[in-house]
Design an enzyme around this catalytic site. Structure first.
Site, short mmCIF file in Angstrom:
data_model
loop_
_atom_site.label_atom_id
_atom_site.label_comp_id
_atom_site.label_asym_id
_atom_site.label_seq_id
_atom_site.Cartn_x
_atom_site.Cartn_y
_atom_site.Cartn_z
N ASP A 59 40.47 34.84 38.24
CA ASP A 59 40.58 35.33 36.88
C ASP A 59 42.18 35.30 36.63
O ASP A 59 42.93 35.83 37.21
CB ASP A 59 40.09 36.66 37.06
CG ASP A 59 40.11 37.32 35.57
OD1 ASP A 59 39.76 36.62 34.57
OD2 ASP A 59 40.13 38.66 35.56
N GLY A 64 40.82 46.74 29.58
CA GLY A 64 41.30 48.30 29.86
C GLY A 64 40.33 49.20 29.12
O GLY A 64 39.17 48.83 28.31
P1 13P Z 1 37.96 44.85 31.34
O1 13P Z 1 38.60 45.42 32.64
O2 13P Z 1 38.53 45.57 30.05
O3 13P Z 1 36.52 44.88 31.38
O4 13P Z 1 38.54 43.29 31.27
C1 13P Z 1 38.04 42.39 32.41
C2 13P Z 1 38.50 41.29 32.23
O5 13P Z 1 38.56 40.72 31.13
C3 13P Z 1 38.83 40.41 33.37
O6 13P Z 1 39.46 39.13 32.86
O1 G3H Z 2 41.85 40.96 33.27
C1 G3H Z 2 42.48 41.69 34.13
C2 G3H Z 2 41.41 42.27 35.20
O2 G3H Z 2 40.95 43.47 34.84
C3 G3H Z 2 42.07 42.33 36.42
O3 G3H Z 2 43.03 43.20 36.42
O4 G3H Z 2 45.12 42.18 37.39
O5 G3H Z 2 44.68 44.75 37.78
O6 G3H Z 2 43.35 42.98 39.01
P1 G3H Z 2 44.31 43.27 37.78
ZN ZN Z 3 40.72 38.93 31.43
#
Ligand code: 13P
Ligand code: G3H
Ligand code: ZN
Length: 284
Positions: A82, A181
């Protein structure tokens, strides 16, 4: 069953008009909560690890936990990086068994984003790994941006068409009003923009920052081409709620299993709700 790519999972989602949950994981209890929920709902599922997750758990634990999970189930599972921003780390993920990676070049100008995305696509595709990219900027709910600034960060449909054609990417994360968030108010999604993007590109679209987005908005987004929905914050909050409840009820408890077990059950409740909402229950 062995791991599958996100591309394979999303092809079915796009052709049958549903979305698949992409849930962030950082530890064993989160992996188990996601996989058990998907198994119980008979849903394909994407487990994703952020750069922060890799730093926290280490790449070998992340890959090891997901491979262990795969052995316990028959549902299709993909392991996805991700928001990858580092070329070498992306290569490391590919070498260690990730079946999909995100190259997030969204902080760069369009030309540069195209260039770095194209490079990752060429290498990833050569070894059968699928690629997600981001166009426009999906910020954080804590970012202090005005409405006009947020608008300026949104994905431009014509740019999306060009971006997809030139990079050959498999799925595209779009900025249409969500943020990462916990939302203070209710997020407003630009469905018109999403519809225009979906009319111009024919690959599956991805919604980030989906925790806290109202159910009706999620359904409208799925009807307009969103096939992968990222959820992290909702799981974090469920985990923490579960831990707090045990610690509050039984402050003397010191067995981690009696604290993390209930936390896992809290996470499963929200993950299953999302799976049903996205329309992927029963699709595995
Ligand atoms: P949220 O934490 O807002 O659910 O977003 C998750 C996300 O987009 C991870 O890439
Ligand atoms: O997009 C962000 C995800 O919620 C991952 O968050 O970088 O704190 O693991 P993190
Ligand atoms: Zn994201």
């Amino acid at each position: 069953m062995s791991l599958v790519t996100v591309k394979e999972i999303l092809e079915d989602a796009k052709s049958r008009g549903y979305a698949v949950g992409a849930f962030n994981t950082n530890n064993m209890e989160i992996v188990q909560a996601i996989v058990e929920s998907a198994e119980e709902e008979r849903a394909p599922v994407i487990l994703q690890a952020s750069q922060g997750a890799l730093k926290y758990a280490g790449i070998h634990y992340i890959v090891g936990m997901i491979n262990a999970a795969v052995k316990t189930t028959t549902i299709p599972i993909a392991l996805h990086l991700d928001h990858g921003t580092d070329f070498e780390q992306i290569m490391m993920c590919i070498r260690n068994g990730f079946t999909s990676v995100m190259i997030d070049g969204s902080k760069h100008p369009l030309e540069e984003n195209i260039k770095i995305t194209k490079k990752v696509v060429e290498i990833a595709h050569a070894v059968g790994v699928s690629v997600e990219a981001e166009l426009g900027r999906i910020g954080g709910t804590e970012d202090d941006v005005s409405v006009s600034e947020r608008e300026a960060f949104m994905t431009v449909p014509e740019e999306a068409k060009r971006f997809v054609e030139e990079t050959g990417v498999d799925s595209l994360a779009v900025a249409i009003g969500t943020a990462h968030g916990h939302y203070k108010g209710e997020p407003e999604l630009d469905f018109n923009r999403l519809e225009r993007i979906n009319n111009l590109v024919d690959i599956p679209l991805v919604l980030h920052g989906a925790s806290g987005v109202p159910d009706e908005s999620i359904k409208k987004a799925v009807e307009r081409g969103i096939c992968k929905i990222n959820i992290d914050t909702d799981i974090r909050q469920a985990f923490t709620r579960g831990v707090h409840e045990v610690v509050k009820e039984s402050p003397e408890e010191y067995d981690p299993r009696k604290i993390l077990g209930p936390a896992k059950e809290e996470m499963k409740k929200i993950i299953k709700e999302k799976i049903r909402l996205f329309g992927c229950a029963g699709k595995a």
